[in-house]
Design a protein around this motif. Structure first.
Motif, PDB file in Angstrom:
ATOM      1  N   GLU A   1       0.828  -1.206   0.000  1.00 50.34           N
ATOM      2  CA  GLU A   1       0.000   0.000   0.000  1.00 50.34           C
ATOM      3  C   GLU A   1       0.862   1.255   0.000  1.00 50.34           C
ATOM      4  O   GLU A   1       0.546   2.239  -0.679  1.00 50.34           O
ATOM      5  N   LEU A   2       1.936   1.236   0.763  1.00 52.78           N
ATOM      6  CA  LEU A   2       2.795   2.411   0.888  1.00 52.78           C
ATOM      7  C   LEU A   2       3.621   2.660  -0.371  1.00 52.78           C
ATOM      8  O   LEU A   2       3.740   3.804  -0.840  1.00 52.78           O
ATOM      9  N   LEU A   3       4.177   1.597  -0.941  1.00 53.51           N
ATOM     10  CA  LEU A   3       5.159   1.733  -2.018  1.00 53.51           C
ATOM     11  C   LEU A   3       4.640   1.298  -3.386  1.00 53.51           C
ATOM     12  O   LEU A   3       5.256   1.640  -4.405  1.00 53.51           O
ATOM     13  N   GLY A   4       3.563   0.536  -3.402  1.00 54.21           N
ATOM     14  CA  GLY A   4       3.081  -0.048  -4.649  1.00 54.21           C
ATOM     15  C   GLY A   4       3.462  -1.510  -4.701  1.00 54.21           C
ATOM     16  O   GLY A   4       4.609  -1.859  -4.406  1.00 54.21           O
ATOM     17  N   PRO A   5       2.532  -2.400  -5.103  1.00 51.56           N
ATOM     18  CA  PRO A   5       2.800  -3.844  -5.044  1.00 51.56           C
ATOM     19  C   PRO A   5       3.898  -4.321  -5.975  1.00 51.56           C
ATOM     20  O   PRO A   5       4.533  -5.342  -5.715  1.00 51.56           O
ATOM     21  N   GLU A   6       4.138  -3.620  -7.078  1.00 55.21           N
ATOM     22  CA  GLU A   6       5.151  -4.042  -8.050  1.00 55.21           C
ATOM     23  C   GLU A   6       6.343  -3.086  -8.069  1.00 55.21           C
ATOM     24  O   GLU A   6       7.071  -3.007  -9.062  1.00 55.21           O
ATOM     25  N   SER A   7       6.548  -2.357  -7.001  1.00 58.17           N
ATOM     26  CA  SER A   7       7.579  -1.316  -6.973  1.00 58.17           C
ATOM     27  C   SER A   7       8.983  -1.912  -7.057  1.00 58.17           C
ATOM     28  O   SER A   7       9.249  -3.017  -6.601  1.00 58.17           O
ATOM     29  N   THR A   8       9.884  -1.136  -7.661  1.00 55.42           N
ATOM     30  CA  THR A   8      11.295  -1.509  -7.768  1.00 55.42           C
ATOM     31  C   THR A   8      12.146  -0.349  -7.276  1.00 55.42           C
ATOM     32  O   THR A   8      11.655   0.777  -7.091  1.00 55.42           O
ATOM     33  N   PHE A   9      13.417  -0.597  -7.100  1.00 58.16           N
ATOM     34  CA  PHE A   9      14.333   0.464  -6.671  1.00 58.16           C
ATOM     35  C   PHE A   9      14.390   1.583  -7.709  1.00 58.16           C
ATOM     36  O   PHE A   9      14.592   2.752  -7.356  1.00 58.16           O
ATOM     37  N   ASP A  10      14.201   1.250  -8.970  1.00 57.49           N
ATOM     38  CA  ASP A  10      14.248   2.261 -10.019  1.00 57.49           C
ATOM     39  C   ASP A  10      13.067   3.221  -9.973  1.00 57.49           C
ATOM     40  O   ASP A  10      13.099   4.287 -10.593  1.00 57.49           O
ATOM     41  N   ASP A  11      11.996   2.860  -9.256  1.00 62.21           N
ATOM     42  CA  ASP A  11      10.832   3.737  -9.143  1.00 62.21           C
ATOM     43  C   ASP A  11      11.060   4.874  -8.158  1.00 62.21           C
ATOM     44  O   ASP A  11      10.287   5.832  -8.117  1.00 62.21           O
ATOM     45  N   LEU A  12      12.098   4.779  -7.357  1.00 62.60           N
ATOM     46  CA  LEU A  12      12.345   5.763  -6.309  1.00 62.60           C
ATOM     47  C   LEU A  12      12.971   7.027  -6.876  1.00 62.60           C
ATOM     48  O   LEU A  12      13.790   6.980  -7.790  1.00 62.60           O
ATOM     49  N   LYS A  13      12.597   8.171  -6.302  1.00 64.41           N
ATOM     50  CA  LYS A  13      13.109   9.455  -6.788  1.00 64.41           C
ATOM     51  C   LYS A  13      14.473   9.786  -6.196  1.00 64.41           C
ATOM     52  O   LYS A  13      15.205  10.607  -6.755  1.00 64.41           O
ATOM     53  N   VAL A  14      14.794   9.200  -5.045  1.00 58.27           N
ATOM     54  CA  VAL A  14      16.100   9.400  -4.403  1.00 58.27           C
ATOM     55  C   VAL A  14      16.770   8.032  -4.300  1.00 58.27           C
ATOM     56  O   VAL A  14      16.119   7.052  -3.920  1.00 58.27           O
ATOM     57  N   PRO A  15      18.046   7.910  -4.639  1.00 56.79           N
ATOM     58  CA  PRO A  15      18.734   6.626  -4.489  1.00 56.79           C
ATOM     59  C   PRO A  15      18.578   6.086  -3.065  1.00 56.79           C
ATOM     60  O   PRO A  15      18.735   6.816  -2.087  1.00 56.79           O
ATOM     61  N   PHE A  16      18.295   4.803  -2.977  1.00 56.01           N
ATOM     62  CA  PHE A  16      18.003   4.180  -1.691  1.00 56.01           C
ATOM     63  C   PHE A  16      18.622   2.791  -1.638  1.00 56.01           C
ATOM     64  O   PHE A  16      18.636   2.070  -2.643  1.00 56.01           O
ATOM     65  N   GLN A  17      19.128   2.424  -0.478  1.00 54.24           N
ATOM     66  CA  GLN A  17      19.656   1.090  -0.248  1.00 54.24           C
ATOM     67  C   GLN A  17      19.228   0.630   1.134  1.00 54.24           C
ATOM     68  O   GLN A  17      19.069   1.439   2.058  1.00 54.24           O
ATOM     69  N   CYS A  18      19.043  -0.679   1.288  1.00 55.18           N
ATOM     70  CA  CYS A  18      18.740  -1.225   2.608  1.00 55.18           C
ATOM     71  C   CYS A  18      19.618  -2.441   2.867  1.00 55.18           C
ATOM     72  O   CYS A  18      20.085  -3.103   1.941  1.00 55.18           O
ATOM     73  N   VAL A  19      19.818  -2.728   4.142  1.00 55.72           N
ATOM     74  CA  VAL A  19      20.741  -3.785   4.542  1.00 55.72           C
ATOM     75  C   VAL A  19      19.984  -4.910   5.240  1.00 55.72           C
ATOM     76  O   VAL A  19      19.023  -4.681   5.975  1.00 55.72           O
ATOM     77  N   ALA A  20      20.404  -6.138   4.970  1.00 53.43           N
ATOM     78  CA  ALA A  20      19.892  -7.315   5.670  1.00 53.43           C
ATOM     79  C   ALA A  20      21.074  -8.205   6.009  1.00 53.43           C
ATOM     80  O   ALA A  20      22.158  -8.093   5.427  1.00 53.43           O
ATOM     81  N   ALA A  21      20.873  -9.097   6.958  1.00 51.75           N
ATOM     82  CA  ALA A  21      21.932 -10.014   7.371  1.00 51.75           C
ATOM     83  C   ALA A  21      21.754 -11.353   6.664  1.00 51.75           C
ATOM     84  O   ALA A  21      20.689 -11.967   6.736  1.00 51.75           O
ATOM     85  N   ASP A  22      22.797 -11.797   5.961  1.00 51.20           N
ATOM     86  CA  ASP A  22      22.789 -13.104   5.316  1.00 51.20           C
ATOM     87  C   ASP A  22      22.974 -14.168   6.405  1.00 51.20           C
ATOM     88  O   ASP A  22      24.002 -14.214   7.082  1.00 51.20           O
ATOM     89  N   VAL A  23      21.965 -15.006   6.584  1.00 50.36           N
ATOM     90  CA  VAL A  23      21.977 -15.961   7.687  1.00 50.36           C
ATOM     91  C   VAL A  23      23.118 -16.955   7.573  1.00 50.36           C
ATOM     92  O   VAL A  23      23.787 -17.287   8.561  1.00 50.36           O
ATOM     93  N   ASP A  24      23.384 -17.444   6.369  1.00 45.72           N
ATOM     94  CA  ASP A  24      24.346 -18.533   6.206  1.00 45.72           C
ATOM     95  C   ASP A  24      25.799 -18.067   6.183  1.00 45.72           C
ATOM     96  O   ASP A  24      26.688 -18.782   6.634  1.00 45.72           O
ATOM     97  N   SER A  25      26.044 -16.870   5.649  1.00 50.48           N
ATOM     98  CA  SER A  25      27.424 -16.385   5.590  1.00 50.48           C
ATOM     99  C   SER A  25      27.747 -15.388   6.692  1.00 50.48           C
ATOM    100  O   SER A  25      28.899 -14.996   6.855  1.00 50.48           O
ATOM    101  N   ALA A  26      26.713 -14.966   7.453  1.00 49.92           N
ATOM    102  CA  ALA A  26      26.906 -14.049   8.579  1.00 49.92           C
ATOM    103  C   ALA A  26      27.572 -12.747   8.157  1.00 49.92           C
ATOM    104  O   ALA A  26      28.448 -12.229   8.854  1.00 49.92           O
ATOM    105  N   VAL A  27      27.157 -12.190   7.015  1.00 47.09           N
ATOM    106  CA  VAL A  27      27.674 -10.906   6.546  1.00 47.09           C
ATOM    107  C   VAL A  27      26.501 -10.002   6.191  1.00 47.09           C
ATOM    108  O   VAL A  27      25.379 -10.475   5.963  1.00 47.09           O
ATOM    109  N   GLU A  28      26.754  -8.700   6.161  1.00 47.21           N
ATOM    110  CA  GLU A  28      25.706  -7.769   5.747  1.00 47.21           C
ATOM    111  C   GLU A  28      25.616  -7.737   4.223  1.00 47.21           C
ATOM    112  O   GLU A  28      26.633  -7.801   3.528  1.00 47.21           O
TER     113      GLU A  28
END
Length: 340
Positions: free
Chosen positions: A113-140
């Motif tokens: 609802e907030l971003l659009g169901p088919e939204s992609t990073f290219d749809d954003l007006k400002v460059p954006f990145q997010c971080v997650a933790a890889d469970v198996d390799s224990a790296v960001e």
């Protein structure tokens, strides 16, 4: 880590870094509103966990329009469908069978609802990145291209609360487990001015240890926040981190969203006071809090800035010490929530 996209290879100046913090992320919406009022615009937005949710919303619609959408997102009457309540005590819920307390389907629906169901990073007006933790390799792992919602859900997949998220055959969970306040990414991108939207000592357990679980939670909190203090201590010369004040920690359960409106007002009020001091009434250099080149003195001040409810400013020092004193900037001594 994901390679930088062409549009991020240009010279970046200012970054907004939004930390994790669960339902206290409502504070960040008020901070974003204050930054818009002071006409501070980011070249890139970096988010972790709930900061990824708010960061994506701000990147899709910069300025006041994005703030308005986020205010609606946080104050919707059905907001608790993200984390449905339970009559069972939290400790009993944790002992139930299954990977997590919630499926994450409510969060995905709200993000659509907030971003659009088919939204992609290219749809954003400002460059954006997010971080997650890889469970198996224990790296960001940093996400900046392709589908937008799955990486955000992965970044916000709080252990035991939401299940891990599989992307490209790999399992991911909450980025806060590995880099909760990712100013290091802003430094890697070459940013010189970093505005940190940190929600404070959220999730800090009671210092009194009554059960083994208390000790485990305390160790997790210490490790997570030590990373932030260490990154502040290693700011390169010429890089400035402006830590907006989260204020005193509110006593809110992790699954209670009823205080969101008040938290947004608090985040806005504290940030406005801080920014007014910073741009409108900055003291002369001789009156600023001065940090000597002695590492112990500097680290004590940096540790305080990392958890101070009043926020602060930390500036990187030259790599090679000389005979001059360095400055870590202005750290207001008065807690914003108690200011008059």
């Amino acid at each position: 880590m994901v390679a930088l996209k062409p549009r991020l290879r240009r010279r970046l100046r200012r970054a907004f870094v939004l930390s994790g913090g669960g339902n206290l992320g409502a504070l960040q919406v008020g901070m974003l509103k204050a930054l818009a009022e002071f006409e501070l615009e980011p070249d890139v937005i970096l988010g972790c966990s709930v900061g990824a949710i708010n960061g994506a919303g701000a990147a899709l619609m910069p300025g006041f329009e994005g703030v308005r959408r986020l205010e609606e997102f946080w104050t919707r009457p059905d907001g608790e469908d993200v984390m449905p309540g339970s009559r069972l005590p939290p400790i009993v819920q944790m002992l139930r069978r299954g990977e997590a307390l919630h499926t994450g389907s409510g969060l995905r629906a709200r993000l659509a609802e907030l971003l659009g169901p088919e939204s992609t990073f290219d749809d954003l007006k400002v460059p954006f990145q997010c971080v997650a933790a890889d469970v198996d390799s224990a790296v960001e792992t940093w996400f900046e291209e392709g589908e937008l919602i799955p990486p955000i859900v992965a970044s916000a997949a709080m252990p035991a609360v939401f299940p891990t998220v599989v992307i490209g055959g790999r399992r991911y969970l909450d980025g806060g487990a590995i880099n909760n306040v990712p100013i290091s990414r802003a430094i890697d991108l070459g940013c010189r001015e970093i505005y940190v939207l940190h929600v404070g000592v959220h999730g800090r357990p009671d210092t009194t240890i009554r059960r083994p679980l208390d000790a485990a939670l305390q160790a997790y909190w210490v490790a997570r926040n030590a990373r932030f203090a260490n990154d502040l201590a290693n700011l390169p010369d010429g890089v400035e981190a402006v830590i907006l004040p989260p204020g005193e920690r509110p006593e809110v359960r992790f699954d209670d969203f009823s205080q969101s409106a008040e938290l947004m007002r608090r985040g806005h009020r504290n940030a406005v006071r801080f920014l007014e001091h910073r741009v409108g009434d900055r003291p002369a250099p001789a009156d600023r809090l001065r940090l000597g080149i002695r590492q112990r003195t500097r680290m004590n001040e940096i540790r305080r800035a990392a958890v101070d409810p009043a926020g602060g400013v930390v500036r990187g020092e030259p790599t090679i010490p000389d005979d001059r004193d360095g400055e870590a900037g202005d750290v207001p001594r008065e807690s914003p929530d108690n200011a008059r």
